[in-house]
Design an enzyme around this catalytic site. Structure first.
Site, mmCIF file in Angstrom:
data_model
loop_
_atom_site.group_PDB
_atom_site.id
_atom_site.type_symbol
_atom_site.label_atom_id
_atom_site.label_comp_id
_atom_site.label_asym_id
_atom_site.label_seq_id
_atom_site.Cartn_x
_atom_site.Cartn_y
_atom_site.Cartn_z
ATOM 1 C CG ASP A 100 -9.467 6.104 28.616
ATOM 2 O OD1 ASP A 100 -8.733 5.235 28.121
ATOM 3 O OD2 ASP A 100 -10.705 6.087 28.499
ATOM 4 C CE LYS A 134 -17.691 -0.831 25.764
ATOM 5 N NZ LYS A 134 -16.918 0.020 24.853
ATOM 6 C CB THR A 174 -20.798 11.109 19.472
ATOM 7 O OG1 THR A 174 -20.368 12.355 18.929
ATOM 8 C CG2 THR A 174 -19.993 10.780 20.713
ATOM 9 C CG ASP A 228 -11.586 3.454 25.313
ATOM 10 O OD1 ASP A 228 -11.194 4.335 26.099
ATOM 11 O OD2 ASP A 228 -12.792 3.121 25.199
ATOM 12 N NE ARG A 229 -12.571 8.914 26.315
ATOM 13 C CZ ARG A 229 -13.361 9.961 26.472
ATOM 14 N NH1 ARG A 229 -12.823 11.119 26.820
ATOM 15 N NH2 ARG A 229 -14.659 9.877 26.308
ATOM 16 C CB SER A 268 -14.580 5.506 29.760
ATOM 17 O OG SER A 268 -13.684 6.036 28.844
ATOM 18 C CG HIS A 269 -13.524 9.763 30.171
ATOM 19 N ND1 HIS A 269 -14.301 8.929 29.401
ATOM 20 C CD2 HIS A 269 -14.247 10.880 30.369
ATOM 21 C CE1 HIS A 269 -15.450 9.520 29.139
ATOM 22 N NE2 HIS A 269 -15.457 10.704 29.711
ATOM 23 C CD GLU A 296 -15.801 8.554 18.837
ATOM 24 O OE1 GLU A 296 -16.939 9.019 18.834
ATOM 25 O OE2 GLU A 296 -15.394 7.731 19.662
ATOM 26 C CD GLU A 297 -15.139 15.049 20.451
ATOM 27 O OE1 GLU A 297 -14.496 15.665 21.301
ATOM 28 O OE2 GLU A 297 -16.027 14.210 20.723
ATOM 29 C CG ASP A 337 -11.978 2.265 28.934
ATOM 30 O OD1 ASP A 337 -11.563 3.429 28.908
ATOM 31 O OD2 ASP A 337 -12.857 1.839 28.165
ATOM 32 C CE LYS A 383 -12.686 6.164 23.030
ATOM 33 N NZ LYS A 383 -14.099 5.837 23.265
HETATM 34 C C1 G16 Z 1 -17.349 7.059 24.687
HETATM 35 C C2 G16 Z 1 -17.645 6.600 23.302
HETATM 36 C C3 G16 Z 1 -17.064 7.556 22.310
HETATM 37 C C4 G16 Z 1 -17.540 8.967 22.583
HETATM 38 C C5 G16 Z 1 -17.231 9.347 24.012
HETATM 39 C C6 G16 Z 1 -17.834 10.677 24.403
HETATM 40 O O1 G16 Z 1 -15.991 6.984 24.925
HETATM 41 O O2 G16 Z 1 -17.152 5.322 23.040
HETATM 42 O O3 G16 Z 1 -17.438 7.141 21.047
HETATM 43 O O4 G16 Z 1 -16.935 9.855 21.707
HETATM 44 O O5 G16 Z 1 -17.770 8.380 24.875
HETATM 45 O O6 G16 Z 1 -19.206 10.576 24.344
HETATM 46 P P1 G16 Z 1 -20.132 11.716 24.872
HETATM 47 O O7 G16 Z 1 -19.754 12.945 24.083
HETATM 48 O O8 G16 Z 1 -21.525 11.233 24.570
HETATM 49 O O9 G16 Z 1 -19.860 11.919 26.332
HETATM 50 P P2 G16 Z 1 -15.418 6.385 26.268
HETATM 51 O O10 G16 Z 1 -13.931 6.563 26.163
HETATM 52 O O11 G16 Z 1 -16.062 7.202 27.360
HETATM 53 O O12 G16 Z 1 -15.863 4.976 26.274
#
Ligand code: G16
Length: 542
Positions: free
Chosen positions: A276, A125, A343, A280-281, A112-113, A362-363, A278, A375
């Site tokens: 980001d 995943k 989350t 999704d953000r 991801s990010h 989500e935040e 991948d 997302k």
């Molecule tokens: C993932 C999850 C999200 C989550 C985020 C942060 O996002 O898919 O649902 O809100 O991680 O998670 P944490 O607070 O546990 O670090 P992504 O964009 O990283 O795949």
């Protein structure tokens, strides 16, 4: 051509908030990726002869793991694999392919990010047939198998050419290399009024979309510049790089500061967005105004009916627990369901499948809808553009009007990254231990109305997920939430989520950290994070 290889288990293959994420050198250990992929396959039933989707965000080690996954899919009996050209698929595009082609599931390779490169992060995943991340029941089974695994199956064959579109064979399995963007772009055209957005852009509306050298580059180019007619130069950092140019591909105010500064400048564009690693953000910034992800969810939900795909209205809205309550007020006004989940996007899957929720957010910069089961960064950008194209007002006007109508939820997240795991656990355990004694007491002049350790009771499958974050709720609708991140790859990250509800429009133009000052002090008084961890301040404030 298939062989069975003896192996020994690794004890650290527990999927986190979103799959297994580790440093690249961890994944490069002999048998590490193979063990995990075999554990995924062994946790599934009935996939023989069926379709698997494989793609990733293009980060370092993506191509190598795709070859391993292809050879293992063939040896384990999949009938067909769809792979994004060059191994590239954004996470929402992968989710769409799984759904569109009725695949059994998919492997999404991304962290991801998180940063990429030879010593940075990688991830695997598994997504199920609805296109969404595997639920806890499956991730727990994968982890259990990974602890006792003795062998894996793999094809002995030359590497597949993943750069040329077309079909090849690996044993009896068909490998189809597909265009990474085409199906996704077509889906977007069904949801949004591209004509109206084209007209908006033609009228002189200006925008920038920063792909942060990650996966959305080709998607942004095709959709924004080619199909919607935005001029060249609209898409920034659009060439995906294996190390994201050495940056964090995390679209927040810290890592996308240049974009933020541009939008705050006098001659900046009308609209700025970023996505980001991948895809999704999302980050949404209007000229002169940053829209928090929590507000973005609320504003998108309130205006979604203006876009073709959501004309019929929303069935419900879902948000993760730490996300602000702004969307709750919209749901109340629309008289639709509102769901608060832990989350992790995986918790939205059941609500979307049951048609109880249409839009989720989500935040952590995530927004999406029932069009896929992930997302979707570019989707959020297009929904904003569609709304702006119909309403012909600025982002700022939309925000001010929204706050005047619903009140404003001031919101910020303070992250303490790379904290030693024992100290982080101590902070949370200590908070948990005093929860029962808090209601009725005051901190920093704020009276605590309730305090709990959030547990989610899934209304669809009735599963229960406990210990999903410590909530301290104050009288008047303000709150602080504490939880440990489940996506880091080294040490622990403590997240503190701070929120104040402000109904008074004359107080809607305060600076966020100032508006939250007493709550920030209250959070420290309650948790003693600084004393416990030796940190003087958060590593990231968003
Ligand atoms: C993932 C999850 C999200 C989550 C985020 C942060 O996002 O898919 O649902 O809100 O991680 O998670 P944490 O607070 O546990 O670090 P992504 O964009 O990283 O795949």
């Amino acid at each position: 051509m298939f062989k069975t290889v003896a192996t020994t288990p690794f004890d650290d293959q527990k999927p986190g908030t979103s799959g297994l994420r580790k440093k690249v050198p961890v994944f490069q250990q002999p048998n590490y990726a193979e063990n995990f992929i075999q554990s995924v396959f062994d946790a599934l039933e009935g996939y023989e002869g069926k379709t698997l989707v494989i793609g990733g965000d293009g980060r370092f080690y993506n191509r190598e793991v795709i070859q391993i996954a292809l050879k293992m899919a063939a040896a384990n009996g999949f009938g067909r694999v769809l792979v994004g050209q060059g191994g590239i698929l954004s996470t929402p595009a992968a989710s769409h392919l799984i759904r569109k082609y009725g695949a059994f599931g998919g492997l999404i390779l991304s962290a991801s990010h998180n940063p990429g490169g030879p010593t940075e992060d990688f991830g695997i995943k598994y997504n199920i047939g609805n296109g969404g991340p595997a639920p806890e029941k499956i991730t727990e089974a994968i982890f259990a198998i990974s602890k006792t695994i003795k062998e894996y199956r793999i094809a002995e064959s030359a590497d597949i050419d993943i750069d040329t579109i077309g079909t090849q064979k690996l044993g009896d399995m068909h490998v189809e290399i597909v265009d990474s963007v085409a199906d996704y772009a077509a889906l977007m055209e069904t949801l949004f009024d591209f004509e109206a957005i084209r007209a908006l852009i033609k009228s002189g509306f200006t925008l920038r979309f920063d792909s942060m050298h990650a996966v959305t580059g080709p998607y942004g180019k095709e959709i924004l510049e080619k199909r919607l007619g935005a001029p060249e130069g609209t898409c920034l950092n659009f060439v995906p790089l294996t190390d994201f140019g050495g940056h964090h591909p995390d679209p927040n105010l810290v890592y996308a500061k240049e974009l933020y500064d541009l939008l705050m400048s006098a001659d900046g564009p009308d609209f700025g967005a970023a996505s980001d690693g991948d895809g999704d953000r999302n980050l949404i910034i209007g000229k002169g105004i940053f829209i928090t992800p929590s507000d973005s969810l609320a504003m998108l939900a309130a205006n979604a009916h203006l876009a073709r795909g959501y004309k019929a209205g929303l069935k419900g809205i879902a948000r993760s627990m730490p996300t602000s309550g702004a969307a709750d007020r919209v749901a109340e006004k629309l008289k639709i369901g509102m769901y608060e989940t832990p989350t992790g996007w995986k918790f939205f899957g059941n609500l979307l499948d049951a048609d109880m929720a249409t839009i989720c957010g989500e935040e952590s910069s995530g927004t999406g809808s029932n069009h896929v089961r992930e997302k979707d960064g570019l989707w959020a950008v297009l929904l904003w553009l569609n709304i702006l194209a119909v309403r012909r007002v600025s982002v700022q006007e939309i925000a001010l009007e929204h706050w005047a109508q619903y009140g404003r939820n001031y919101y910020s997240r303070h992250d303490y990254e790379g904290v030693d795991t024992a100290s982080a656990n101590k902070v949370i355990d200590a908070l948990r231990a005093k929860l029962a004694s808090l209601p009725g007491t005051s901190v920093q002049g704020l009276k605590i109305a309730a305090a709990d350790d959030f547990a989610y009771h899934d209304p669809v499958d009735k599963s229960v997920s406990e210990h999903q974050g410590i909530r301290i709720l104050f009288e008047g609708g303000s709150r602080v939430v504490f939880r440990l991140s489940g996506t880091g790859t080294s040490g622990a990250t403590i997240r503190v989520y701070i929120e104040r509800y402000e109904p008074d429009p004359s107080r809607h133009d305060l600076e966020t950290q100032g508006a939250l000052a007493d709550l920030i002090l209250a959070a420290e008084e309650l948790s003693a994070i600084k004393a416990q961890t030796g940190r003087k301040e958060p590593s990231v404030i968003t």
